[in-house]
Each structure stands twice: as C-alpha cells, then as structure tokens.
Design a protein around this motif. Sequence first.
Motif, short mmCIF file in Angstrom:
data_model
loop_
_atom_site.label_atom_id
_atom_site.label_comp_id
_atom_site.label_asym_id
_atom_site.label_seq_id
_atom_site.Cartn_x
_atom_site.Cartn_y
_atom_site.Cartn_z
N TYR A 130 3.57 -12.92 19.94
CA TYR A 130 4.30 -12.04 19.01
C TYR A 130 5.13 -10.97 19.74
O TYR A 130 6.32 -10.81 19.48
N ALA A 146 -0.10 -3.43 7.76
CA ALA A 146 0.53 -4.57 8.45
C ALA A 146 0.77 -4.17 9.91
O ALA A 146 1.80 -4.47 10.50
N ASP A 159 -4.49 -4.69 8.73
CA ASP A 159 -3.68 -5.93 8.73
C ASP A 159 -4.47 -7.05 8.06
O ASP A 159 -5.70 -7.07 8.10
N ASN A 177 -5.62 -6.31 2.83
CA ASN A 177 -4.34 -6.68 2.24
C ASN A 177 -3.62 -5.44 1.71
O ASN A 177 -4.23 -4.63 1.00
N ALA A 178 -2.35 -5.32 2.03
CA ALA A 178 -1.54 -4.18 1.57
C ALA A 178 -1.54 -4.06 0.05
O ALA A 178 -1.29 -2.99 -0.50
N ALA A 234 5.68 -1.42 9.03
CA ALA A 234 6.85 -1.83 9.82
C ALA A 234 6.91 -3.35 9.89
O ALA A 234 5.95 -4.00 10.34
#
Length: 250
Positions: free
Chosen positions: A35, A70, A94, A122-123, A139
């Motif tokens: 990543y 996240a 995250d 989870n958001a 972000a």
Amino acid sequence: MMQNPESKWFGEREVEADEKTRLVRGVFDSVAPKYDLMNDLMSGGIHRLWKDRLIRMIRPKPQDHHLDVAGGTGDIAFRIRKEAGPYAGITICDLDENMLNVGRDRAINRGWLDDFNWVTGNAEALPVASESVDVYTIAFGLRNVTRIDDALNEAYRVLKPGGRFFCLEFSHVDEPFLARVYDGYSYTVIPRIGQMVAQDRDSYQYLVESIRKFPTQKQLAQRMKAAGFDYARFTNLSFGIAAIHQGFKA
Ligand SMILES: C[S@@+](CC[C@H](N)C(=O)[O-])C[C@H]1O[C@@H](n2cnc3c(N)ncnc32)[C@H](O)[C@@H]1O
C-alpha cells in the motif's frame, strides 16, 4: 437527496451494499503489503504533501482526542503524533485488520506502538463513545465506505460540541483539459502500475473507478450539512484531484 446513493457501486460494478463492504475489505487485504509503496509510485509522492497540508489545517494539540477513521497504515495518525507529541490521545480505526497490522509494524519501527489506540471497526457504526472526540479525520477512506451518509452521521455523533471534522479525499477536476489528461493517466497508467508492482490490477482499477463515483466537492459539503455540520467547506488540492472538506459541530 436519496441517502447513500453510492452503496450499490463497487467501482463501476453494481452490487448489494453488504457485498460492497466485503469487496472493499478484500481490496485492502490484498493491497496492504504494498500500500505505502504504491501510494508513492502512483502519486509521485504528492499524497505526502496533501497529508502534510491536512495536518497544517488541523494544528494537532496534545490535549485533544484525535480519531483517525479508515486510518490504514497510519500515515495521518503518525503525522498527528509528530505534531502533538507522545501524550496526545490518538485512536486509529479501520475496517481491515491487514492494513492495521502494517500500521502497527510501522509504529513499532518508530517506537510508537503504545502511543495509539488501535481499533478494528466500520466508519458507519464506530465503536467509539458519543461526544468523545475533538478532531475526526478520514483520509482517502470515505470513498471506500459503503454508506457515506451513515459515516457522516457517525462522525457527527462521536464529536464533542466544538469538535472538528476533516476529510481528505480524491475529488473532481473542474478544468476540462486537465480533467482529460488526468483521466487518461488514471485509467491507463494506475492499473498497470498496480499489476506490475502489486500483481493486482483489479484493486487499482477499482481505485480509479471509485474516484469517479465519489460525490463532487459541493455535493459532499451539502451532505455534511445534512449530517448536521456547520461551516461545511472545502479546499481543492492540485486542481481538485484531491480536496479537504472541513466541518464543525456546534
Ligand atoms: C486508501 S486507504 C487510506 C489509508 C490512510 N488513511 C491513508 O491516508 O493512507 C483506505 C482505508 O479505508 C479503510 N476502510 C474502507 N472502508 C472502511 C469502513 N467502512 N470503515 C473503516 N475503514 C474503512 C480500508 O481498510 C483502508 O485501510
């Protein structure tokens, strides 16, 4: 406006909302080891400048509770830690355990592992108490969340009155010529780099497609207002390739 219109789109593929969340987790499971390298290669390092800009806007303080949603491999949280020092309260949340594991390894390398509260969640339904956060950041995350309006409502819920919301995300280039150049680059070059470096063309094809499905700068500001935020506004970065949205909970 209808709530969560993106929930049925995994890139340009139409799917059920729950399947989207599963597919997104699959993307980040797969890309986690490469990543950070891929971010530098795809953006020529510019993502670092955008992230630095975000931190300058936040002006992190040691007495604040920072929640980085996240948070992935830690890029934003580490910058907050650098500015605010070892006593700042920083939670990294995250959906994907593999991304968090890479983040933990990076934190160990800096001697910072215990400076963060690492949370899998989870958001859209944060495992975080209401009105407990001073600064919420997300972000390059909101675009991947299945139900964006639910995530905005959750951000509002966890923020204290007086708390601030920041979203750094890919956005939309207004100028037609630049938009064509950028489109050409992203649709042809990025999936190829994904194939060569991470042996994963599909995840990077998803990345490019998901950017096109994400709301425009004005639409996102409107949806922040609908979630309750005051002073919802945005700053374009690199002609709108990315944007920082800010909001305030009165
Ligand atoms: C592109 S990465 C961004 C990571 C980091 N914030 C950065 O700027 O480098 C997106 C991250 O969002 C996470 N994510 C996707 N959907 C999520 C959700 N619904 N809730 C929380 N995290 C999510 C992914 O697992 C991934 O780590």
